[in-house]
Scaffold this motif. Structure first.
Motif, PDB file in Angstrom:
ATOM      1  N   GLN A   1      51.618  48.398   6.031  1.00 38.20           N
ATOM      2  CA  GLN A   1      50.487  48.080   6.953  1.00 38.20           C
ATOM      3  C   GLN A   1      50.728  49.083   7.961  1.00 38.20           C
ATOM      4  O   GLN A   1      49.737  49.270   8.879  1.00 38.20           O
TER       5      GLN A   1
ATOM      6  N   ASN B   1      47.250  53.022   7.776  1.00 41.96           N
ATOM      7  CA  ASN B   1      45.803  52.758   8.054  1.00 41.96           C
ATOM      8  C   ASN B   1      45.092  53.795   7.175  1.00 41.96           C
ATOM      9  O   ASN B   1      45.287  55.083   7.358  1.00 41.96           O
TER      10      ASN B   1
ATOM     11  N   THR C   1      36.428  53.976  11.159  1.00 39.48           N
ATOM     12  CA  THR C   1      36.996  52.669  11.049  1.00 39.48           C
ATOM     13  C   THR C   1      37.993  53.095   9.668  1.00 39.48           C
ATOM     14  O   THR C   1      37.862  53.622   8.932  1.00 39.48           O
ATOM     15  N   SER C   2      39.308  52.152  10.163  1.00 42.28           N
ATOM     16  CA  SER C   2      40.265  52.235   9.074  1.00 42.28           C
ATOM     17  C   SER C   2      40.464  50.951   8.615  1.00 42.28           C
ATOM     18  O   SER C   2      39.912  49.811   9.165  1.00 42.28           O
ATOM     19  N   GLY C   3      41.396  50.766   7.762  1.00 41.62           N
ATOM     20  CA  GLY C   3      41.810  49.568   7.322  1.00 41.62           C
ATOM     21  C   GLY C   3      43.336  49.503   7.054  1.00 41.62           C
ATOM     22  O   GLY C   3      43.890  50.681   6.728  1.00 41.62           O
ATOM     23  N   HIS C   4      44.016  48.364   6.752  1.00 37.08           N
ATOM     24  CA  HIS C   4      45.480  48.347   6.444  1.00 37.08           C
ATOM     25  C   HIS C   4      45.515  47.283   5.447  1.00 37.08           C
ATOM     26  O   HIS C   4      45.031  46.181   5.507  1.00 37.08           O
TER      27      HIS C   4
ATOM     28  N   ASP D   1      52.179  44.344  18.476  1.00 37.41           N
ATOM     29  CA  ASP D   1      51.006  44.236  17.555  1.00 37.41           C
ATOM     30  C   ASP D   1      50.528  42.841  17.279  1.00 37.41           C
ATOM     31  O   ASP D   1      51.330  42.304  16.324  1.00 37.41           O
TER      32      ASP D   1
ATOM     33  N   ILE E   1      37.717  47.316   3.227  1.00 33.74           N
ATOM     34  CA  ILE E   1      39.000  47.462   3.330  1.00 33.74           C
ATOM     35  C   ILE E   1      39.743  46.504   2.208  1.00 33.74           C
ATOM     36  O   ILE E   1      40.849  46.890   1.721  1.00 33.74           O
TER      37      ILE E   1
ATOM     38  N   SER F   1      53.467  57.406   7.388  1.00 31.01           N
ATOM     39  CA  SER F   1      52.677  56.692   8.344  1.00 31.01           C
ATOM     40  C   SER F   1      52.371  57.586   9.400  1.00 31.01           C
ATOM     41  O   SER F   1      51.259  57.578  10.171  1.00 31.01           O
TER      42      SER F   1
ATOM     43  N   ALA G   1      48.623  58.384   8.709  1.00 29.65           N
ATOM     44  CA  ALA G   1      47.668  57.425   8.580  1.00 29.65           C
ATOM     45  C   ALA G   1      46.411  57.601   9.520  1.00 29.65           C
ATOM     46  O   ALA G   1      46.618  58.603  10.503  1.00 29.65           O
ATOM     47  N   SER G   2      45.267  57.020   9.163  1.00 27.66           N
ATOM     48  CA  SER G   2      44.125  57.320   9.916  1.00 27.66           C
ATOM     49  C   SER G   2      44.283  56.653  11.219  1.00 27.66           C
ATOM     50  O   SER G   2      45.076  55.623  11.476  1.00 27.66           O
TER      51      SER G   2
ATOM     52  N   ASP H   1      41.039  49.865  13.413  1.00 26.05           N
ATOM     53  CA  ASP H   1      41.057  49.020  12.304  1.00 26.05           C
ATOM     54  C   ASP H   1      39.591  48.230  12.164  1.00 26.05           C
ATOM     55  O   ASP H   1      39.161  48.095  13.222  1.00 26.05           O
TER      56      ASP H   1
END
Length: 371
Positions: A63, A66, A73-76, A109, A195, A275, A278-279, A283
């Motif tokens: 997680q 990303n 936009t990003s996702g995880h 978070d 995503i 990590s 990561a982007s 998200d």
């Protein structure tokens, strides 16, 4: 898709808190069966307990990664599908719930008042939708490792937009800003379909990798072995069933230590090193919230001053070192917390089903009457 405090009003947050608590209670009961492995029908459960904590830690690590899905936009990974297929749906709900609790308390978070919303959406909805989809597919597809991997891909793909729909429903009931629900739904589902593709790829690759090494450790693969085929007259036919079923192979005796160590090392490397790359884009939920204005009443996190807030170690200025240490600490805490919960459930299950223990309790209860 971690929902912060202030997105959903207090009444709906309270209701989802009750729903989440009920789901966790049911999952605790169901996980005792999945982790027990005390009967032929539950063969393999004795290997689930030590791996369940690892699955939670792996989900925490992934997680943090990303990945970009669209411009800005990003996702995880959400992880519900992965957990359900690897260790079972009830245990899967608990795995994701442990991750969400660790993230909310230690890393700021996901809001604490929104914890019920997050567990309901990210743990319960994703796991239930994914596992039902997975079971439906493996029943109609040929019994093979490829079908399990393919079913994992589809189940994970569907689970993410399902969670987006669930959030939109909760926001329609208790959103704190006046925003068109139609626009929110369109934006949420649209970005989370993308995503979902990433989620599906990660889930299928992970399930496929474990099946390739130890298929007996995959909950969703139990009982799906292919029948032995014989060539008769140039045609393949099913081999006849043996007159007497042989004793099961002692797979429980096979050590899972190598898999556990490999999984832990992979989680530590992902959280502690990968990590960093990561982007940095927001998200899917963050992007939709900013674009549609549903974050206007977002509140500061209750643990925003935590030493690990925002996945960094306080007072360490080097971003790479700070983020890496936070990731390693997160993996360590999650694997310990998750393993403690699942070992306790397994021991409780073993105690409940141990004939000697039951007999001892019965004799103890009868002693006063005899006296």
């Amino acid at each position: 898709m971690h929902v912060p405090d202030g997105f959903i009003n207090a009444p709906v947050s309270a209701v989802t808190g009750v729903i989440a608590a009920g789901a966790v209670a049911v999952s605790l009961r169901g996980a005792r069966r999945e982790l027990g492995g005390t009967s032929r029908s539950e063969s393999g459960g004795e290997r689930t307990a030590p791996l369940a904590g690892l699955v939670a830690a792996f989900i925490f690590a992934v997680q943090m990664l990303n990945f970009p899905v669209a411009a800005g936009t990003s996702g995880h990974l959400l992880g519900g599908a992965l957990a359900a297929i690897l260790v079972g749906p009830y245990t899967g709900v608990l795995c994701v719930s442990v991750v969400l609790l660790m993230q909310g308390v230690l890393f700021a978070d996901g809001g604490l008042t929104a914890l019920g919303v997050n567990i309901t959406d990210m743990a319960v909805v994703t796991t239930v939708v994914a596992y039902l989809t997975f079971r439906g597919l493996v029943k109609v597809l040929p019994r093979s490792r490829r079908s399990i991997t393919a079913s994992s891909f589809v189940a994970a793909l569907i689970s993410v937009p399902a969670a987006a729909v669930a959030f939109t429903f909760l926001y329609a009931l208790g959103g704190t800003t006046d925003v068109s629900i139609g626009k929110v739904a369109t934006a949420m589902v649209g970005v989370h379909v993308l995503i979902g593709i990433g989620e599906a790829a990660i889930t299928a690759l992970t399930v496929g990798a474990v099946i390739a090494v130890r298929p007996d450790l995959v909950y969703g693969a139990r009982g799906l072995t292919q029948k032995l085929k014989l060539r008769v007259g140039g045609e393949l036919v099913d081999a006849p069933e043996p007159a007497e079923e042989p004793a099961p192979a002692p797979v429980a005796a096979r050590s899972h230590r190598k898999v556990w160590i490999a999984g832990l090392v992979t989680s530590l490397v992902l959280a502690g090193f990968v990590s960093f790359y990561a982007s940095a884009n927001p998200d899917g939920l963050e992007k939709v919230a900013a674009d549609k204005g549903i974050d206007k009443k977002a509140e500061e996190h209750a643990t925003s001053d935590s030493p690990l807030a925002d996945y960094g170690v306080k007072d360490i200025t080097d971003a790479r070192l700070s983020g890496g240490l936070a990731g390693v600490i997160g993996v360590g805490v999650t694997v310990v917390a998750g393993s403690a919960v699942f070992w306790a459930l397994r021991r409780r299950r073993s105690t409940d089903t141990d004939p000697a223990s039951t007999a001892s309790v019965s004799e103890t209860s009868e002693t006063p009457e005899k006296a």
